[in-house]
Write an enzyme that holds these catalytic residues in place. Sequence first.
Site, PDB file in Angstrom:
ATOM      1  N   TRP B 354       0.831  -1.206   0.000  1.00 41.41           N
ATOM      2  CA  TRP B 354       0.000   0.000   0.000  1.00 41.41           C
ATOM      3  C   TRP B 354       0.865   1.256   0.000  1.00 41.41           C
ATOM      4  O   TRP B 354       0.368   2.355  -0.228  1.00 41.41           O
ATOM      5  CB  TRP B 354      -0.978  -0.006   1.186  1.00 41.41           C
ATOM      6  N   ASP B 355       2.172   1.099   0.225  1.00 42.42           N
ATOM      7  CA  ASP B 355       3.117   2.204   0.077  1.00 42.42           C
ATOM      8  C   ASP B 355       2.896   2.913  -1.251  1.00 42.42           C
ATOM      9  O   ASP B 355       3.042   4.135  -1.351  1.00 42.42           O
ATOM     10  CB  ASP B 355       4.558   1.684   0.055  1.00 42.42           C
ATOM     11  N   GLU B 482       1.614  -1.302  12.981  1.00 45.99           N
ATOM     12  CA  GLU B 482       1.697  -2.770  13.017  1.00 45.99           C
ATOM     13  C   GLU B 482       2.075  -3.320  14.388  1.00 45.99           C
ATOM     14  O   GLU B 482       2.331  -4.509  14.527  1.00 45.99           O
ATOM     15  CB  GLU B 482       2.680  -3.255  11.952  1.00 45.99           C
ATOM     16  N   LYS B 594       4.077   1.970  16.207  1.00 54.91           N
ATOM     17  CA  LYS B 594       5.189   1.834  15.283  1.00 54.91           C
ATOM     18  C   LYS B 594       5.274   3.030  14.347  1.00 54.91           C
ATOM     19  O   LYS B 594       6.361   3.461  13.983  1.00 54.91           O
ATOM     20  CB  LYS B 594       5.000   0.547  14.476  1.00 54.91           C
ATOM     21  N   GLN B 595       4.110   3.546  13.955  1.00 58.59           N
ATOM     22  CA  GLN B 595       4.128   4.549  12.892  1.00 58.59           C
ATOM     23  C   GLN B 595       2.825   5.345  12.880  1.00 58.59           C
ATOM     24  O   GLN B 595       1.869   4.989  13.563  1.00 58.59           O
ATOM     25  CB  GLN B 595       4.304   3.853  11.549  1.00 58.59           C
TER      26      GLN B 595
END
Lengths: 773, 773
Positions: B354-355, B482, B594-595
Amino acid sequence: MSNIVGGDEWNVVQEGFNLDNNKIYESIFSLGNGYMGVRGNFEEGYSGDTLRSFFQAGVYYPDNALFGWYKVGYPRHNNKVINATDIIGIKIFINGERLDLAKNVFTSFKRTLNMQNGLLSRSFILIDGNKRETEFQFERFLSMHNKHLCVIALSIKSINYTGSIEIEPYMDGSILNEDTRSNQKGFWIEVKKDFETLVVKTKKTDFYLASSMKVKIYQNGIIKNIPMKMIKRDRYVGQRYRINLVEGINTRIEKFISCYNSRITPKSEVLKKSKENIKKLSSYDFKSLLSKSEKVWKKKWNNIDIKIEGDSSCQQSIRYNLFVINSTLTGEYPALNISPKGFTGELYSGSTYWDTEIYCFPYFLYTNPKIAKNLLLYRYNHLNQAIENAKLLKLKGALYPMITLDGNEGHAEWEITLMEIHRNSAIVFAIYDYIRATGDQKYIENYGFEVIGNIARFWANRTTYDKANDKYQILGVTGPDEFHNNINNNWYTNLMAKWVLLYAFKQAIWLKLNNNEKYIELEKKYNFSEEEIDTWKNISEKIFLKTDKELGIFIQFDGYTNTEQTTIEEIPKDELPLAKNWSWDKINRSSLIKQADVILGLYNLSNLFSIDEKRKNYKYYIKRTTHESSLSPSIYSVLAAEIGEVQEAYKLFRRTSRIDLENYNNDTEHGLHVTSMCGSWLSIIKGFIGLRIINDSIIINPILPKEWESICLKILVLNRELQIKINNRNIKIKLILGSDIEININGKLYLVSNKKELVINSNEKHYDSKNDS
Amino acid sequence: MSNIVGGDEWNVVQEGFNLDNNKIYESIFSLGNGYMGVRGNFEEGYSGDTLRSFFQAGVYYPDNALFGWYKVGYPRHNNKVINATDIIGIKIFINGERLDLAKNVFTSFKRTLNMQNGLLSRSFILIDGNKRETEFQFERFLSMHNKHLCVIALSIKSINYTGSIEIEPYMDGSILNEDTRSNQKGFWIEVKKDFETLVVKTKKTDFYLASSMKVKIYQNGIIKNIPMKMIKRDRYVGQRYRINLVEGINTRIEKFISCYNSRITPKSEVLKKSKENIKKLSSYDFKSLLSKSEKVWKKKWNNIDIKIEGDSSCQQSIRYNLFVINSTLTGEYPALNISPKGFTGELYSGSTYWDTEIYCFPYFLYTNPKIAKNLLLYRYNHLNQAIENAKLLKLKGALYPMITLDGNEGHAEWEITLMEIHRNSAIVFAIYDYIRATGDQKYIENYGFEVIGNIARFWANRTTYDKANDKYQILGVTGPDEFHNNINNNWYTNLMAKWVLLYAFKQAIWLKLNNNEKYIELEKKYNFSEEEIDTWKNISEKIFLKTDKELGIFIQFDGYTNTEQTTIEEIPKDELPLAKNWSWDKINRSSLIKQADVILGLYNLSNLFSIDEKRKNYKYYIKRTTHESSLSPSIYSVLAAEIGEVQEAYKLFRRTSRIDLENYNNDTEHGLHVTSMCGSWLSIIKGFIGLRIINDSIIINPILPKEWESICLKILVLNRELQIKINNRNIKIKLILGSDIEININGKLYLVSNKKELVINSNEKHYDSKNDS
């Protein structure tokens, strides 16, 4: 789900043979003696669908663990008990062609397992291309008297011709595993061999296995000295004989194999012992050896048998269950434990799961407390590894592995079952159960507190404080219901952790008062402090246990009532079992559960909950339980009996006890559901008999299904041996061993003395089990 | 995290060589041209720590997928772009011994990547046991003009002796993958070879690769005809030459390799084309070919360059990012996409994530909208597989794969990333983004609505109705963060699904009004109905989006505020990165993420949220974000700029743009963070420049870090080409192509016409971006 076997109350019988379901019968006709295990494979080999397996209990190999992405604390190895030397093999050549039921024409196929003495026999008449008929009969057993011994007899009789046949009894160490993740070409390498002996060892783990073979050949009952041709290959020793067949004359080949493995015997001695053992047998034959083994079985049955009158199907199945359990774990070897499939297949890798404590332990506790104590010591001996395991996950205290063969975690399903940390509480619960049923409180001093204290420390560390509500939560777990992973505040997990923390606190106090020296020793050894021990109590009091007041149920986990709401009834039959038809995405979001979860909590800590609470939760959850774990129906059966739904309890009992004899879950081909067979025993003892021990008192509260005229069984409890007989008129209790004792039956106290059997009417009202422990 | 490279604004330079970190530089000095990729490996080979990789874009192999326990819908294969024929190899033998920088003594090592023309050069002076010194210089590039071409020049000069040397330019198809799960001995088999050509094909997938090689040798600039000895082995063709070296005389070997693979060219033509291509080169040399390739780069830079004055480090890194992105995807081949590590390593298997939609798509959209459209069509062409994928999981509509090379799901981390179904919304969002920036609403008719409708159908089916609250939930997902899997109502997932459903509803209405024939055609094709389309709107309105009013934040998922509460500051440095130091058990229960997750939602749908909402969430979540995904800092950087925290935005931009040049995440050795490099562009365009398009209007809202004197760049938007120059005094906008347009700058409208550059002061107040779309 149909009767795939016949037979009677002591025998399981297969008549006729079907190529399509051979593996199911291979599982059903498995034999074991606590040291070795053999599936119901054919001695002569079989080229059709088969899982040819021979297990040496506890002899394992570290297979590669698999993961999409490695994470800190994941085990790198997945230990598994591997297939070992084929000890039953006897190749048979007729006209130079190998006998093979997958290819030959035959009639009158019949196979019988005699559960009374553990004898497996099989017979058929072979018809060759020239219409020549030959009768074959195979018999075999694994000796319960000499645990290293496998004995096989093969009788061959020509019906209508004179000719010859070749046979080749052999030992074959080149056997492979069906399930391997490391693409190994077998896990064994040869160490040594001669005409009667084969020594192999495992790669990496360096376990040795020595097998020695002796063959005797009789014709019409007279021993014959027939020339033997030796066949040798890598990891293979065979003895080839040519035998003349004459119409009506019986030829009988007896094959004796003695196995010693270095999991139990020192490496340096396995060869010597296996040779000595086979030498000693010279003066024995099949019959005399069977008789010795039979005596051991007889003694066992005298203690463990459950007689059910009026229901031959249940009688057969409960005996089958008891036969399999007692073939799997016999208790002489403290390093061994009991695996979900025992020695009957490769699945579950021969490893120990929490099944041991929750399902198997009570069975042994009430029939052979020494074995039960060994099972506790098994965990005691692995305490250091459990502490290491917790450390790996950055946690304090001890976390016992989800599956193990040596104390280390060997699990391979990371995000789902590895999160089943409820397993830790089961280990404490078994200690509690042991002391409750034996009165051996000393166990706490000598072993118990070390385990309990370290597990309590784990739970105290693993809880998460919720400041807003002044409560402790347990986040990110999988409960017994494996359909919902990574959930918060699983009711069962929370309940058991709460209980463990309080029990640990109480045992600390007890130890301090009763053996302060030991208390101080352990305080030092594990760096416990009074402050820490106090937190156990505090946390215990504040652990979340959520209820839904409207539904009147305990909520399985945070958000459970917001899952996709459905019941089993609404699911089309062809979508079951869900695990084989639904994606994880769908399973995981559904209100359907795999197995007893809240209900297991109500079962474990039965006396903390009222009949009304049990009834409401039972009624709610049974509609949502798929029983896709074989461990589920037995627990529901106990609860059903307790809330008076005796016919439902009966249905669930049947489903448990005949799970393999009727291939209920359509997976018997992979092996028998050994640990769940202990659940059949639980259904009877804790369900239909209603046995409880509360505050050192024995309570029974029997309720029989209408199909049963009577039940009779023995239990060992609080140092007494009791025989309990129940029919729909009365309850009879005989004290066989031990001092007089009061027993609460259907809510009323009776004295049971060794002077005379207690006989009372069985028409009292149910009691409510809610009671402080 | 330190400057591991030197150089200047157009060059990345390594001086000196260290055995310990060779793989980091191999990644940094990777080359690609959209058709092939080569890591910064040494032509002569290297026996030390190395990952020698050569990729043919999109040429993959179905490796075994791994799982502890197979579940319905899991992919059986994990497709990966595999290492292909080694095309750069030139073995060098001095005194019969192979040149090897892991073993030899050398000085003056220097390596330079010229980003302006894509030339990689490397030089060193070798000193042998007899103190003889030889100067080596390697140069190579992958042609941007002839995509099949890899060109290498090797210059050798003896400094102080006369002697000879042997060289062996070769093609080697026996190269292995470092990461393989099927224990394959290579994925390739040989089809054909001759002195100048090697044809190999992949097992299973049957991709052909033909490579043809030509070698020219010059001494002091004059071409030499030196006898060649052919070296042939399985999958290997080498040409061995003995060359005399005389002090001061330069020998130059030029190696040309032409590759054609059957992912792009028909199988039957690869050999012919590769031979033809190499034949055509006879009249060219290294220099002339480089000049052709350089011209293509020059044209590219003219469009894509971002000039930053006053900060040479950021100037170097943004150019490096642009260089890598444009080396990875060049847009001629619609079957290719962009993988997280591009062609610079094996990790992420060369697959599409999906990047692409969230990080890379906007970059191409504003610099080369044709490529952006190709990226949309890539998904359009995989719609049927996405529908099949949903079916496998028992879901309706389309679920695009988490990772793919051919439209099928190829993921290998089941319980965590496979649950990231938010990927589905990103595909719709890219369509919206495309139309918003290009005005090409026609795309909806021709392609868009099929994808959007099927994804909306998926979301409608994947939501779970909560009767009590009359709301729709999305259960059992993993968000962009994640660290928390299998959560309920992930704010980002819910937000995007809510948005998709409404957008799909609106597009359906639009299509019906504007092209009813097409609407009816698609209604039939996919069995859409007005009723279904109405439910999209209804569900959209009722999807849960939870806020914590006290904290003033959006809650990342149900129960997030009850996780173990901590912030990054409290974590000891040696426990970072968490993924390498904490167990999953601990990570999963922690409040650390994580992000960007909630923040990514605020970024995507920027105009739906106020600056105050953005500020509160930013302040809260940044304290809890580890940025262990390289995709994280860029998004935080955009938000930081938007809320006026320009220096924090700058810090985060640096972290993104120099992630590999400074080896921030300590994992550059595995390959470059290609897709996250697009995040650097986002940080600039959407952060520092503050570009938005709302209701067909261009909005910019610039804010520069104090380190930057000025920035200058071009964008393509709404059919205009604009040049934007900003310094701390003024904002200049030039309309290079297209018609006059009004632009909202710092909250005020200005007309930009092609008559004259717009120049305004850059001291206006921030606007609030909350606005209906």
